[in-house]
Design a protein around this motif. Sequence first.
Motif, mmCIF file in Angstrom:
data_model
loop_
_atom_site.group_PDB
_atom_site.id
_atom_site.type_symbol
_atom_site.label_atom_id
_atom_site.label_comp_id
_atom_site.label_asym_id
_atom_site.label_seq_id
_atom_site.Cartn_x
_atom_site.Cartn_y
_atom_site.Cartn_z
ATOM 1 N N ALA A 1 34.686 63.063 9.242
ATOM 2 C CA ALA A 1 34.663 63.402 10.661
ATOM 3 C C ALA A 1 33.447 62.730 11.276
ATOM 4 C CB ALA A 1 34.596 64.918 10.862
ATOM 5 N N ILE A 2 33.447 62.635 12.597
ATOM 6 C CA ILE A 2 32.314 62.034 13.301
ATOM 7 C C ILE A 2 31.463 63.147 13.892
ATOM 8 C CG2 ILE A 2 31.629 60.551 15.215
ATOM 9 C CD1 ILE A 2 34.204 58.974 14.737
ATOM 10 N N VAL A 3 30.221 63.215 13.454
ATOM 11 C CA VAL A 3 29.298 64.257 13.922
ATOM 12 C C VAL A 3 28.813 63.899 15.325
ATOM 13 C CG1 VAL A 3 27.065 65.360 13.536
ATOM 14 C CG2 VAL A 3 28.578 64.863 11.594
ATOM 15 N N PHE B 1 41.312 65.391 5.629
ATOM 16 C CA PHE B 1 40.581 65.153 6.875
ATOM 17 C C PHE B 1 41.051 63.883 7.581
ATOM 18 C CE2 PHE B 1 37.601 68.258 5.276
ATOM 19 C CZ PHE B 1 36.962 68.750 6.403
ATOM 20 N N ASP B 2 41.423 62.883 6.802
ATOM 21 C CA ASP B 2 41.658 61.544 7.356
ATOM 22 C C ASP B 2 42.870 60.917 6.669
ATOM 23 O OD1 ASP B 2 41.337 59.066 8.577
ATOM 24 O OD2 ASP B 2 39.709 58.435 7.256
ATOM 25 N N PRO B 3 44.078 61.420 6.941
ATOM 26 C CA PRO B 3 45.261 61.002 6.173
ATOM 27 C C PRO B 3 45.582 59.515 6.274
ATOM 28 C CG PRO B 3 45.881 62.317 8.087
ATOM 29 C CD PRO B 3 44.410 62.451 7.941
ATOM 30 N N HIS B 4 45.155 58.863 7.352
ATOM 31 C CA HIS B 4 45.449 57.434 7.508
ATOM 32 C C HIS B 4 44.282 56.542 7.077
ATOM 33 C CE1 HIS B 4 49.087 58.664 9.492
ATOM 34 N NE2 HIS B 4 48.413 59.304 10.432
ATOM 35 N N LEU C 1 41.217 56.008 8.328
ATOM 36 C CA LEU C 1 40.613 55.212 9.394
ATOM 37 C C LEU C 1 39.121 55.454 9.569
ATOM 38 C CD1 LEU C 1 43.383 55.494 12.158
ATOM 39 C CD2 LEU C 1 43.048 53.680 10.451
ATOM 40 N N LEU C 2 38.590 56.565 9.060
ATOM 41 C CA LEU C 2 37.177 56.901 9.270
ATOM 42 C C LEU C 2 36.312 56.263 8.188
ATOM 43 C CD1 LEU C 2 37.306 60.671 10.325
ATOM 44 C CD2 LEU C 2 37.151 58.647 11.789
#
Length: 488
Positions: free
Chosen positions: A202-204, A444-447, A449-450
């Motif tokens: 995630a982006i904080v 959290f990030d199924p694709h 991309l993060l």
Amino acid sequence: MAVVDELRMRLRAEQVVTDDATREAYAHDDAEWAPYAPPAAVVFAESLDDVVATVEVANATGTPIVPRGAGTGLSGGANAIAGCILLSLERMTRIVEVDVDERFAVVEAGVLNDDLRRHVATHGLWYPPDPASQAISTIGGNVATNAGGICCVKYGVTTDYVLGLTVVLADGRVARIGRATAKGVTGYDLTSLIVGSEGTLAIVVEARVKLLPLAGREDRVVVGTFSALSDAGLAVASIARDGIVPAALELVDRTCLAAVNAWQGLGIPDDAAAMLLVRVDEVGQAGEELAERVAAHLAAANASGIERASDPDEIDRLFQARRLAYPALERLGPVLTEDICVPRMQVPAMLARIEAIAAEADVTIANIAHAGDGNLHPLIVVAADDADARARAKVAFDRIVDECQDLGGTATGEHGVGLLKLPAAAAEITGVELDLHVAVKHAFDPHGLLNPGKAFPSAGLTGGIGQVIDLSGSHASPAAPAHPKTGH
């Protein structure tokens, strides 16, 4: 490019920058030789809504997104991959709230560590985590890598002070996790999961951090100089064995001291193999007695000289030498930075192995360390235009990690895995543990991309010195040429 057009539809034009100079400057952090490639655009977020909009565009177009603070990282964790969105949070600098009674602050991700410390000091409060880059590193970046610092041996690292976070998930949803109370165990500890995840989950955007009272400490420093680096290691082990928990226990070797003196002329002795800086902060007689015990341990470890300091200006001068060691060495040439952590009783053995590796690889390795918790920073210095030296430095870099792991240590104590430490992380995260990492990442990030390819080894994505991660994750290509650094 479609993704750039989409970003400009959602944000102000001046927030979406695509000129070559900016994309190059923001494509990498401060890690020597970590791979990177130009992003499609650099986005300068100024609000939570800006971050949400950027992530929604990334999600809709299938574009990887790499978050970045001040770019002071030393493992390539903020390095761009070709065609990604480089999301800078450096403009998000609001200190939203300071609650004096409950002792916490709420700050945006781009707030500098030092700025937070200075601000809360006006309220009689203290934010303890103090990485050497505290003057230029952001709270968001500190959260991303779970940064430590000089006083972490006694007061803990970033995760010990993060009560809650506001984060943007990979699909653009906003999650507010954690708590505002001193205690709380409702549900999973998602806050601690995000801390240290290097922007891969995630982006904080905002952090609620715990504060301590500023008063109630009385600093004393005991400085020992040693004719052998291994003796300094023995002193570290002896202090730990005695149960002493100093406010700081820092090691600086001869190469670092000489570099700092040549640059700043601080008058720090540089004729010894190593210096230990031990700070205790207990008040009154208790502090005096603890300083005496520390001095006794230094003497027993064959210290060639022992000095005491209690004057604040003198203490600051001594620790300035420690904080300036890295940028002082950078003046000599590119610095490849290690960040190993070994059990405290293994510090003497690890220092001896580092010396042996330096001799065998024929490279200069300077040593600074948060020695009180076993976190060592061997710094490999090479000439910028010496390809043979760079190759020998890579051999030394890998050997140091191997020897650290052989002694029961870990490849990174506080800088993060990023890209440089992916091969080393692959030796530590295997089997069921790797399966858990992959499952958490997918949740959290199924694709994917993060910040893809960072923090832990995953199928098809490799890192290390001299490789660039391709967008497809299918192969690696030779690294880009050496580049000027922007961090320190």
